[in-house]
Write an enzyme that holds these catalytic residues in place. Structure first.
Site, PDB file in Angstrom:
ATOM      1  CG  HIS A 147       7.030 -14.083  -7.535  1.00 47.79           C
ATOM      2  ND1 HIS A 147       5.670 -13.846  -7.479  1.00 47.79           N
ATOM      3  CD2 HIS A 147       7.588 -12.878  -7.821  1.00 47.79           C
ATOM      4  CE1 HIS A 147       5.428 -12.567  -7.713  1.00 47.79           C
ATOM      5  NE2 HIS A 147       6.577 -11.960  -7.924  1.00 47.79           N
TER       6      HIS A 147
ATOM      7  CB  CYS B 225       8.390  -4.754  -6.491  1.00 45.54           C
ATOM      8  SG  CYS B 225       8.135  -4.219  -4.807  1.00 45.54           S
TER       9      CYS B 225
ATOM     10  CG  ASN C 134       5.601 -11.092 -12.094  1.00 41.68           C
ATOM     11  OD1 ASN C 134       5.123  -9.975 -11.998  1.00 41.68           O
ATOM     12  ND2 ASN C 134       5.913 -11.814 -11.049  1.00 41.68           N
TER      13      ASN C 134
ATOM     14  NE  ARG D 221       0.786  -9.233  -5.871  1.00 42.91           N
ATOM     15  CZ  ARG D 221       2.110  -9.258  -5.849  1.00 42.91           C
ATOM     16  NH1 ARG D 221       2.817  -8.135  -5.774  1.00 42.91           N
ATOM     17  NH2 ARG D 221       2.762 -10.411  -5.942  1.00 42.91           N
ATOM     18  CG  ASP D 222       4.297  -8.702  -9.230  1.00 40.80           C
ATOM     19  OD1 ASP D 222       4.732  -7.631  -9.681  1.00 40.80           O
ATOM     20  OD2 ASP D 222       5.016  -9.548  -8.672  1.00 40.80           O
TER      21      ASP D 222
ATOM     22  CG  HIS E 259       9.915  -9.845 -10.926  1.00 33.19           C
ATOM     23  ND1 HIS E 259       8.979  -8.948 -11.356  1.00 33.19           N
ATOM     24  CD2 HIS E 259       9.454 -10.338  -9.741  1.00 33.19           C
ATOM     25  CE1 HIS E 259       7.993  -8.880 -10.468  1.00 33.19           C
ATOM     26  NE2 HIS E 259       8.253  -9.720  -9.477  1.00 33.19           N
TER      27      HIS E 259
HETATM   28  P1  HMG Z   1       2.944   2.127   7.555  1.00 30.85           P
HETATM   29  O1  HMG Z   1       2.949   3.552   7.132  1.00 30.85           O
HETATM   30  O2  HMG Z   1       4.098   1.618   8.350  1.00 30.85           O
HETATM   31  O3  HMG Z   1       1.591   1.718   8.323  1.00 30.85           O
HETATM   32  O4  HMG Z   1       2.785   1.201   6.256  1.00 30.85           O
HETATM   33  P2  HMG Z   1       0.871   2.278   9.561  1.00 30.85           P
HETATM   34  O5  HMG Z   1       0.336   1.093  10.310  1.00 30.85           O
HETATM   35  O6  HMG Z   1       1.743   3.269  10.311  1.00 30.85           O
HETATM   36  O7  HMG Z   1      -0.354   3.073   8.916  1.00 30.85           O
HETATM   37  C1  HMG Z   1      -0.142   4.222   8.104  1.00 30.85           C
HETATM   38  C2  HMG Z   1      -1.407   4.478   7.297  1.00 30.85           C
HETATM   39  O8  HMG Z   1      -1.661   3.374   6.417  1.00 30.85           O
HETATM   40  C3  HMG Z   1      -2.655   4.614   8.159  1.00 30.85           C
HETATM   41  O9  HMG Z   1      -3.554   5.472   7.473  1.00 30.85           O
HETATM   42  C4  HMG Z   1      -3.212   3.230   8.155  1.00 30.85           C
HETATM   43  O10 HMG Z   1      -4.595   3.188   8.401  1.00 30.85           O
HETATM   44  C5  HMG Z   1      -2.945   2.817   6.716  1.00 30.85           C
HETATM   45  P3  HMG Z   1      -3.622   7.083   7.750  1.00 30.85           P
HETATM   46  O11 HMG Z   1      -3.900   7.171   9.216  1.00 30.85           O
HETATM   47  O12 HMG Z   1      -2.274   7.636   7.370  1.00 30.85           O
HETATM   48  O13 HMG Z   1      -4.709   7.530   6.856  1.00 30.85           O
HETATM   49  N1  HMG Z   1      -2.838   1.357   6.548  1.00 30.85           N
HETATM   50  C6  HMG Z   1      -3.534   0.665   5.626  1.00 30.85           C
HETATM   51  N2  HMG Z   1      -4.421   1.054   4.693  1.00 30.85           N
HETATM   52  C7  HMG Z   1      -4.955   0.084   3.922  1.00 30.85           C
HETATM   53  N3  HMG Z   1      -4.636  -1.221   4.032  1.00 30.85           N
HETATM   54  C8  HMG Z   1      -3.747  -1.638   4.962  1.00 30.85           C
HETATM   55  C9  HMG Z   1      -3.158  -0.672   5.805  1.00 30.85           C
HETATM   56  N4  HMG Z   1      -2.253  -0.742   6.799  1.00 30.85           N
HETATM   57  C10 HMG Z   1      -2.072   0.501   7.252  1.00 30.85           C
HETATM   58  N5  HMG Z   1      -3.438  -2.925   5.055  1.00 30.85           N
HETATM   59  C11 HMG Z   1       2.073  -0.750   5.087  1.00 30.85           C
HETATM   60  C12 HMG Z   1       2.749  -0.201   6.343  1.00 30.85           C
HETATM   61  C13 HMG Z   1       2.332  -2.243   5.054  1.00 30.85           C
HETATM   62  C14 HMG Z   1       0.584  -0.466   5.158  1.00 30.85           C
HETATM   63  C15 HMG Z   1       2.686  -0.057   3.848  1.00 30.85           C
HETATM   64  O14 HMG Z   1       4.059  -0.182   3.925  1.00 30.85           O
HETATM   65  C16 HMG Z   1       2.190  -0.583   2.546  1.00 30.85           C
HETATM   66  O15 HMG Z   1       0.999  -0.518   2.220  1.00 30.85           O
HETATM   67  N6  HMG Z   1       3.128  -1.104   1.712  1.00 30.85           N
HETATM   68  C17 HMG Z   1       2.784  -1.571   0.378  1.00 30.85           C
HETATM   69  C18 HMG Z   1       3.662  -2.721   0.059  1.00 30.85           C
HETATM   70  C19 HMG Z   1       3.321  -3.307  -1.283  1.00 30.85           C
HETATM   71  O16 HMG Z   1       2.166  -3.418  -1.675  1.00 30.85           O
HETATM   72  N7  HMG Z   1       4.387  -3.708  -2.015  1.00 30.85           N
HETATM   73  C20 HMG Z   1       4.223  -4.374  -3.260  1.00 30.85           C
HETATM   74  C21 HMG Z   1       3.800  -5.801  -3.090  1.00 30.85           C
HETATM   75  S1  HMG Z   1       5.127  -6.885  -2.565  1.00 30.85           S
HETATM   76  C22 HMG Z   1       5.872  -7.376  -4.060  1.00 30.85           C
HETATM   77  O17 HMG Z   1       5.546  -6.858  -5.108  1.00 30.85           O
HETATM   78  C23 HMG Z   1       6.874  -8.488  -4.043  1.00 30.85           C
HETATM   79  C24 HMG Z   1       6.284  -9.820  -4.531  1.00 30.85           C
HETATM   80  O18 HMG Z   1       5.711  -9.698  -5.817  1.00 30.85           O
HETATM   81  C25 HMG Z   1       7.389 -10.886  -4.555  1.00 30.85           C
HETATM   82  C26 HMG Z   1       8.646 -10.446  -5.321  1.00 30.85           C
HETATM   83  O19 HMG Z   1       8.546 -10.098  -6.516  1.00 30.85           O
HETATM   84  O20 HMG Z   1       9.701 -10.443  -4.682  1.00 30.85           O
HETATM   85  C27 HMG Z   1       5.182 -10.334  -3.576  1.00 30.85           C
HETATM   86 MG    MG Z   2       6.806  -9.742  -7.711  1.00 26.66          MG
END
Ligand code: HMG
Ligand code: MG
Length: 299
Positions: free
Chosen positions: A205, A238, A247, A13-14, A207
């Site tokens: 977690h 990210c 990481n 994933r990450d 990095h």
């Molecule tokens: P949004 O644009 O605010 O969502 O995004 P929305 O509800 O307005 O929907 C917009 C579109 O997204 C729609 O589709 C929805 O159906 C679709 P359209 O009508 O445009 O075709 N949608 C989805 N599609 C698939 N799966 C879903 C979903 N939800 C809505 N679950 C949203 C909000 C959260 C979806 C968006 O911001 C997003 O996907 N963000 C990705 C965030 C991400 O993956 N970040 C990386 C992981 S976090 C990380 O790495 C940190 C961590 O490792 C810890 C650390 O290191 O600190 C965990």
């Molecule tokens: Mg991370």
């Protein structure tokens, strides 16, 4: 010492979510199979997020459906909202992870809402998860620094961690998202958290942008933390934290904790093979110091 360290492998994933080279479902499956061979028993398989936001994680549910049936491995999916949770539930996923941050700006860039809105969404998600006996893990990014706001007050971290635990997360992983922290600053955050929350509900977690991840993990172990996230070959980053590198590698984490006498369940030759395989598939320099030294000695 008969104590163990729980390793949560976040490579699929990450590790892959920020790679230029997008892997196919069979390539992602081969990585997961290698990780199982290596003895990893907690594996974050992918994310149910918008493929427009993170195209590398598209088809994570298709991947999940093809996983080997292993009762001894806990596979999980990252779910930012109810839509993501329902996708995970539809493929019979038994553990999901919700994610927010201790910084408003990062939360906005990452999941397009405020911290408070994210918690409101998770509250409903966790209620649904409880009804289905699905475990929920929480993530709080920016435990020390935010790429947009700078230093974060440890009390903000505690507030979000407590909110997630109170809602029903079984564990909260604190993300040192941009890898700027040093052990002295990590110590202060754990002190603040441990004043309110038991160590066995917390995970680290880290990095490794500034090469401090292993030092920060050592500090965390001294303070009683026993669960760490890591990524094979040090992959990761990210998309919403520019410049942040991978990481801590699972290999370097293994070396540290096994030398300290902790059990991990890792099969070292298989771990080395997994590390070599994924680096070759991605045409990437392996970021693990331990793996590089190991292969140099073998040649
Ligand atoms: P949004 O644009 O605010 O969502 O995004 P929305 O509800 O307005 O929907 C917009 C579109 O997204 C729609 O589709 C929805 O159906 C679709 P359209 O009508 O445009 O075709 N949608 C989805 N599609 C698939 N799966 C879903 C979903 N939800 C809505 N679950 C949203 C909000 C959260 C979806 C968006 O911001 C997003 O996907 N963000 C990705 C965030 C991400 O993956 N970040 C990386 C992981 S976090 C990380 O790495 C940190 C961590 O490792 C810890 C650390 O290191 O600190 C965990
Ligand atoms: Mg991370």
């Amino acid at each position: 010492m008969d104590e163990s360290i729980k390793i949560v492998e976040v490579g699929p994933r990450d590790g892959l979510q920020n790679e230029k080279h997008h892997l196919t479902v069979p390539q992602r499956m081969a990585l997961i199979e290698d990780l199982i061979q290596a003895g990893l028993r907690h594996i974050e398989v992918g994310s149910c997020v918008s493929p427009k936001w993170v195209p590398q994680m598209a088809n994570s549910t298709e991947l999940f459906q093809q996983l080997p049936k292993r009762n001894d491995v806990q596979f999980s999916l990252l779910t930012p909202n109810i839509k993501g949770f329902q996708a995970a539930q539809a493929v019979n996923c038994k553990e999901v992870a919700v994610f927010t941050a201790a910084s408003q700006s990062f939360t906005h860039k990452n999941i397009n809402c405020t911290i408070e809105e994210s918690l409101e969404n998770f509250s409903e998600l966790i209620q649904l998860a409880k009804q289905q006996h699905i475990l929920v893990r929480g993530y709080v990014s920016c435990m020390v620094d935010c790429p947009y706001e700078g230093a974060i007050d440890p009390q903000h971290v505690v507030k979000v961690v407590k909110a997630l635990l109170d809602m029903g997360c079984y564990e909260v992983s604190l993300g040192e998202t941009i890898g700027t922290a040093t052990p002295d600053r990590i110590k202060k955050v754990w002190e603040a958290c441990l004043a309110e929350v038991p160590a066995d509900q917390l995970a680290g977690h880290f990095h490794n942008t500034y090469g401090m991840a292993i030092a920060n993990i050592h500090q965390s172990i001294l303070q009683g933390i026993r669960t760490f996230d890591s990524s094979i070959a040090g992959l990761g980053g990210c998309p919403y934290a520019k410049g942040a590198s991978g990481n801590v590698s699972t290999e370097d984490l293994f070396y540290l904790v096994s030398q300290m006498g902790f059990e991990t369940g890792i099969n070292l030759p298989a771990l080395m093979q997994a590390s070599k395989n994924i680096s070759e598939v991605l045409h990437r320099t392996n970021q693990s110091h331990y793996a590089n030294a190991y292969w140099q000695q073998c040649n």
